[in-house]
Each structure stands twice: as structure tokens, then as C-alpha cells.
Design a protein around this motif. Structure first.
Motif, mmCIF file in Angstrom:
data_model
loop_
_atom_site.group_PDB
_atom_site.id
_atom_site.type_symbol
_atom_site.label_atom_id
_atom_site.label_comp_id
_atom_site.label_asym_id
_atom_site.label_seq_id
_atom_site.Cartn_x
_atom_site.Cartn_y
_atom_site.Cartn_z
ATOM 1 N N SER A 11 5.956 18.876 -8.318
ATOM 2 C CA SER A 11 7.125 18.416 -7.610
ATOM 3 C C SER A 11 7.097 17.227 -6.787
ATOM 4 O O SER A 11 7.820 16.433 -6.736
ATOM 5 C CB SER A 11 7.522 19.751 -6.874
ATOM 6 O OG SER A 11 7.851 20.538 -7.644
ATOM 7 N N ASN A 12 5.947 17.324 -6.005
ATOM 8 C CA ASN A 12 5.178 16.415 -5.079
ATOM 9 C C ASN A 12 5.129 14.997 -5.624
ATOM 10 O O ASN A 12 5.922 13.842 -5.221
ATOM 11 C CB ASN A 12 4.263 16.905 -4.110
ATOM 12 C CG ASN A 12 4.697 17.620 -2.997
ATOM 13 O OD1 ASN A 12 5.186 17.090 -1.943
ATOM 14 N ND2 ASN A 12 4.593 18.819 -3.289
ATOM 15 N N ARG A 15 8.332 13.272 -7.096
ATOM 16 C CA ARG A 15 9.068 12.725 -5.919
ATOM 17 C C ARG A 15 8.551 11.537 -5.541
ATOM 18 O O ARG A 15 9.313 10.484 -5.296
ATOM 19 C CB ARG A 15 9.008 13.913 -4.888
ATOM 20 C CG ARG A 15 9.641 13.534 -3.458
ATOM 21 C CD ARG A 15 9.821 14.445 -2.385
ATOM 22 N NE ARG A 15 9.823 13.826 -1.169
ATOM 23 C CZ ARG A 15 8.667 13.381 -0.391
ATOM 24 N NH1 ARG A 15 7.527 13.388 -0.637
ATOM 25 N NH2 ARG A 15 8.951 12.722 0.764
ATOM 26 N N ASP A 18 9.169 8.689 -8.126
ATOM 27 C CA ASP A 18 10.819 8.417 -8.430
ATOM 28 C C ASP A 18 10.996 6.950 -7.575
ATOM 29 O O ASP A 18 11.039 7.192 -6.132
ATOM 30 C CB ASP A 18 11.508 9.532 -7.851
ATOM 31 C CG ASP A 18 13.057 9.108 -8.102
ATOM 32 O OD1 ASP A 18 13.412 8.279 -8.664
ATOM 33 O OD2 ASP A 18 13.783 10.136 -8.168
ATOM 34 N N LYS A 21 14.044 6.957 -5.072
ATOM 35 C CA LYS A 21 14.065 7.531 -3.662
ATOM 36 C C LYS A 21 13.902 6.455 -2.644
ATOM 37 O O LYS A 21 14.397 6.872 -1.463
ATOM 38 C CB LYS A 21 12.935 8.639 -3.695
ATOM 39 C CG LYS A 21 13.310 9.574 -4.713
ATOM 40 C CD LYS A 21 13.069 10.915 -3.652
ATOM 41 C CE LYS A 21 13.406 12.210 -4.883
ATOM 42 N NZ LYS A 21 14.603 12.721 -4.446
ATOM 43 N N LEU A 71 11.119 20.920 0.162
ATOM 44 C CA LEU A 71 11.698 19.615 -0.534
ATOM 45 C C LEU A 71 13.269 19.853 -1.043
ATOM 46 O O LEU A 71 13.935 18.925 -1.174
ATOM 47 C CB LEU A 71 10.761 19.182 -1.781
ATOM 48 C CG LEU A 71 9.426 18.555 -1.363
ATOM 49 C CD1 LEU A 71 8.579 18.353 -2.820
ATOM 50 C CD2 LEU A 71 9.553 17.193 -0.442
ATOM 51 N N SER A 75 16.588 17.299 1.869
ATOM 52 C CA SER A 75 16.689 16.373 0.980
ATOM 53 C C SER A 75 16.341 14.789 1.359
ATOM 54 O O SER A 75 15.858 13.957 0.775
ATOM 55 C CB SER A 75 18.041 15.949 0.248
ATOM 56 O OG SER A 75 19.020 15.708 1.318
#
Length: 88
Positions: A11-12, A15, A18, A21, A71, A75
Motif C-alpha cells: 500500500s505504501n 502510494r 503513484d 499524487k 492512508l 487522503s
């Protein structure tokens, strides 16, 4: 209360990788093509190019591992900074 396991790492890293972001240090992770959970305590990271110093990138302070629950709940980066939740 959220376990720190391979899913949390994925997940980290997803993120951080990405590029949409707009995270301050996103460019450090733009070589991550994909992250796969291969066991509860193992991830496999595929890079889109060779980068021998990638292990050093994972030690960078921007690679902080947040709780996946945090997370999902917060957001924005500014919200995360006000509600830090990690492994301690």
C-alpha cells in the motif's frame, strides 16, 4: 491496530510510486513498475529500469510506512502529518 505486513508495505509503495499524487519526493519512486505480495512478510518490487541504489531509496525518510488504515482515512499529506500512525 493494523498489522505491519507485506500488504501494508505494498500500500505504501504503491502510494509513493503513484506520480499523480504529486508527493514531494515522488521522483524517488518513479522507477517502481509494480509491487506484489508474495507472502505475508514478503513483497516483490519490479522496477521499470535498472537502479542499483534502489535499496538506499527505501531507506530515505520519505519511504515512511504509514498504517494502511490511516492512508484510507486521511487522503491528503497535510492530514496524514496531523495524524501520524506507523509502526513506531
Amino acid at each position: 491496530g493494523t498489522p505491519f505486513d507485506a500488504s501494508a508495505v505494498k500500500s505504501n509503495l504503491d502510494r509513493l510510486a503513484d506520480q499523480k499524487k504529486g508527493l514531494k519526493r515522488n521522483s524517488l519512486y518513479n522507477m517502481i513498475q509494480s509491487v506484489a505480495v508474495i507472502a505475508p512478510d514478503q513483497v516483490e518490487i519490479h522496477l521499470n529500469r535498472s537502479f542499483g541504489a534502489f535499496i538506499n531509496t527505501l531507506a530515505h525518510p520519505s519511504a515512511v510506512m504509514w498504517s494502511p488504515a490511516a492512508l484510507n482515512k486521511y487522503s491528503s499529506e497535510s492530514e496524514l502529518r496531523l495524524h501520524p500512525v506507523g509502526t513506531g
